[in-house]
Structure formats: structure tokens, C-alpha cells
Design an enzyme around this catalytic site. Structure first.
Site, mmCIF file in Angstrom:
data_model
loop_
_atom_site.group_PDB
_atom_site.id
_atom_site.type_symbol
_atom_site.label_atom_id
_atom_site.label_comp_id
_atom_site.label_asym_id
_atom_site.label_seq_id
_atom_site.Cartn_x
_atom_site.Cartn_y
_atom_site.Cartn_z
ATOM 1 C CE LYS A 1 -3.596 -2.741 2.335
ATOM 2 N NZ LYS A 1 -4.566 -2.375 3.718
ATOM 3 C CD GLN B 1 -3.862 -4.603 6.598
ATOM 4 O OE1 GLN B 1 -3.298 -3.351 5.950
ATOM 5 N NE2 GLN B 1 -4.170 -5.871 6.150
ATOM 6 C CG ASP C 1 -9.966 -0.283 4.248
ATOM 7 O OD1 ASP C 1 -10.153 -0.320 3.198
ATOM 8 O OD2 ASP C 1 -9.425 -0.673 5.546
#
Ligand code: NDP
Length: 296
Positions: free
Chosen positions: A53, A97, A120
Site C-alpha cells: 500500500k 490494517q 476502507d
């Protein structure tokens, strides 16, 4: 033989378009979109994701902020970091995460993120917005699937879509997006009766199950478009491992109209869509027009 939907090539094009917009925004407005990624603990798979990422964020011309915390970090320290990132004007997107260590409540942590920075799309506010048809930050993997479907099929109106899997990360948001695009949507799961018959109704079949090769020839209507979200590591028979999807590719490809391979299908779309969401969050924050060509 099915057309192969090349997610790798599409993701590359998408990242290129994003980089173009990032450069233009920096030139015209002096703003650099910024993505902060928070990694708690040492999970090896998460470390690889976070590295990828960060690399792709920088390659797109965005600012990447990485925060690594020990596995036993107290909840209040993590919450304090999220508060700081929420308040930081250089940060337009925040990603924590997952999975988190057991002592941390993932829902509480995700809901501490400013919904406008929740790239997200997991914050309860964004979930509610998506499911009520309001502008939202949309989870990256289903957003990537939708882009591939639109690109390959055009208008999805009236299509019969079956989504196998009802997780909050993939299945449910995928169904909401297909519904928003006017497909007729069925969600199947582990309690569904006669899964194969349900799947055979589909013009669009999305498999997000986590069971290698579970969707076989008997699940697919001839000519259907098959999107395989599954990423499963299996024995390669030579002492190593290889990645396979939830779809038995060799059995389904001769029947389907189009199919995503694993690897190289949905997988590369996820990070590309994370960058797209960060760009979108940045544009919304600064009142700039949102790029219309991201899904082109
Ligand atoms: P979850 O384990 O959270 O959800 C799996 C879903 O599949 C559940 O809804 C479950 O039903 C359903 N299911 C399980 N067994 C069956 C069965 N026999 N018949 C029908 N339905 C079944 O997984 P995720 O949604 O997080 O991920 C799914 C797959 O996608 C995984 O392989 C994962 O690695 C991959 N993935 C890929 C990403 C990418 O970037 N390409 C990103 C995220 C995930 P029930 O709810 O009833 O238990």
C-alpha cells in the site's frame, strides 16, 4: 472459452489516472493527498499488504504515513493516534490494517476514524450511507469488482446478480453496489439451500467465500460473468504453495462469458481503489470536483 477480465491491467490504468489527478491537484491547488496506514503487531501477511500500500501510494504521487504499533498496544494509545490523524490536515485517508490483536475491539477502533477519512469504508456511518444510497466511502474490494463489471458489461440494469458470501468487507457491500446499479441481487451464504441452482440464475456471479475452487461448472449459467474474489493459498504439489480463487477456473472458464483469474483479477483492484478513495476523500475535503473518469 470465457473472456479473461484482466484486473491487473485495469488496476494499472486506474493507478495511472489517479496519478494524473494527483499531479494536477498538486500543481493547481498545492495539495497532496495523504494516506495514513496504521499497523498493529507483526502479522506477516499484514506487513506485506502495508508495504505494498505504501509503495503504490508513493508511486501515485501521494503522501504515505505509516504508523507501526506493538501487538500489545493499549487501546487508549491507538485511539489517541487515530484522534491525531483525524485532526491532521495532511491526512485525507486513514486505514487501520485488519485483523487487530484480540484485545482491541475492531468496531470501536474503526468507528473512531472520521467517516470522511475512512477510506476502507468500514465505519458504521459509511456502511449506513452505502446501504441507504447516499454518497459514501465504499469498501475497496467490492468497488474494484464493480469497476471491472461496469467496464466489461456496461449498464448492469436488470441483470440477475448472485453474490456468494455476506461478509461486511466484501459480500454485503458488493450486493449494495450491484443494487445501486439496478441489478436484481441475491445474496447466498453458508445456510443457503441449493447454492448451485441459485448461482445458475446469475448473469453476474460474484464469489467471496474463502473456499478454494468451491464454485464449479454446475454453479455457472453459460455466458455468465464470473468475478472471483477468493484468495486462497493451497499446496502446489511440489512442496510449495500457490494462490487459487473460490472458482474452479479450469472447469468454469469454458462455460462462462467472462471471468476474473486468480491471481491477476480482483486482487490488484483493491489497492488501486484504496488510492481512488483517498483521492476522493481529498477532493471532498477541499471542495474540489471529484474525478469522473476513475472507473473509465
Ligand atoms: P468471510 O470468511 O468473512 O466470509 C465468507 C462468506 O462465505 C460468509 O458469508 C459465509 O457464510 C460464506 N460461506 C462460507 N462457506 C460457504 C458455503 N459452503 N456456501 C456458501 N457460502 C459460504 O470472508 P471474506 O468475505 O472476508 O473473504 C472472502 C474471500 O475473499 C477470501 O478468500 C478472502 O481471502 C478474499 N478476499 C479478497 C480480497 C481481495 O483483495 N481480492 C479482499 C478481501 C477478501 P456465513 O455468513 O453463513 O458464514
Amino acid at each position: 472459452m470465457a473472456r479473461i477480465i484482466d484486473g491487473k491491467a485495469f488496476a494499472e490504468g486506474l493507478r495511472g489516472r489517479i496519478a494524473g489527478h494527483v499531479a494536477r491537484i498538486a500543481r493547481d491547488h498545492g495539495i497532496t493527498p495523504g494516506l495514513a496506514v496504521v499497523l498493529v503487531g507483526e502479522d506477516p501477511a499484514s506487513q506485506v499488504y502495508v508495504r505494498n500500500k505504501a509503495r503504490q501510494t508513493v508511486a501515485a504521487g501521494m503522501a504515505s504515513f505509516e504508523h507501526r504499533l506493538p501487538a500489545d498496544v493499549p487501546a487508549d494509545r491507538l485511539m489517541a493516534l487515530i484522534d491525531r490523524l483525524n485532526a491532521d490536515p495532511a491526512v485525507h485517508g486513514i486505514l487501520v490494517q485488519l485483523p487487530l490483536p484480540r484485545h482491541l475491539d475492531a468496531t470501536m477502533v474503526i468507528n473512531a476514524i472520521d467517516p470522511a477519512k475512512d477510506v476502507d469504508g468500514f465505519h458504521t456511518t459509511n456502511v449506513g450511507r452505502l446501504h441507504t444510497g447516499q454518497p459514501a466511502m465504499v469498501p475497496c474490494t467490492p468497488l474494484g469488482c464493480l469497476m471491472l463489471l461496469r467496464h466489461h458489461l456496461g449498464d448492469l440494469s436488470g441483470a440477475e446478480a448472485v453474490v456468494v458470501g455476506r461478509s461486511n468487507i466484501v459480500g454485503r457491500p458488493m450486493a449494495a453496489l450491484l443494487l445501486q446499479d439496478n441489478a436484481t441481487v441475491t445474496i447466498a451464504h453458508s445456510r443457503s439451500r441449493d447454492l448451485a441452482a441459485t448461482c445458475r440464475r446469475a448473469d453476474i456471479l460474484v464469489a467471496a467465500v474463502g473456499r478454494p475452487g468451491m464454485i464449479g461448472a454446475g454453479h455457472v449459467r453459460p455466458g455468465a460473468t464470473v468475478i472471483d474474489v477468493g484468495i486462497n493459498r493451497v499446496d502446489d504439489g511440489a512442496g510449495g504453495t500457490r494462490l487459487v480463487g473460490d472458482v474452479d477456473f479450469d472447469a468454469v472458464a469454458p462455460i462462462a462469458g467472462a471471468i476474473t483469474p486468480v491471481p491477476g483479477g480482483v486482487g490488484p483492484m483493491t489497492i488501486a481503489c484504496l488510492l481512488a478513495n483517498t483521492l476522493t476523500a481529498c477532493c471532498r475535503r477541499h471542495g474540489l470536483p471529484e474525478p469522473a473518469d476513475l472507473a473509465a
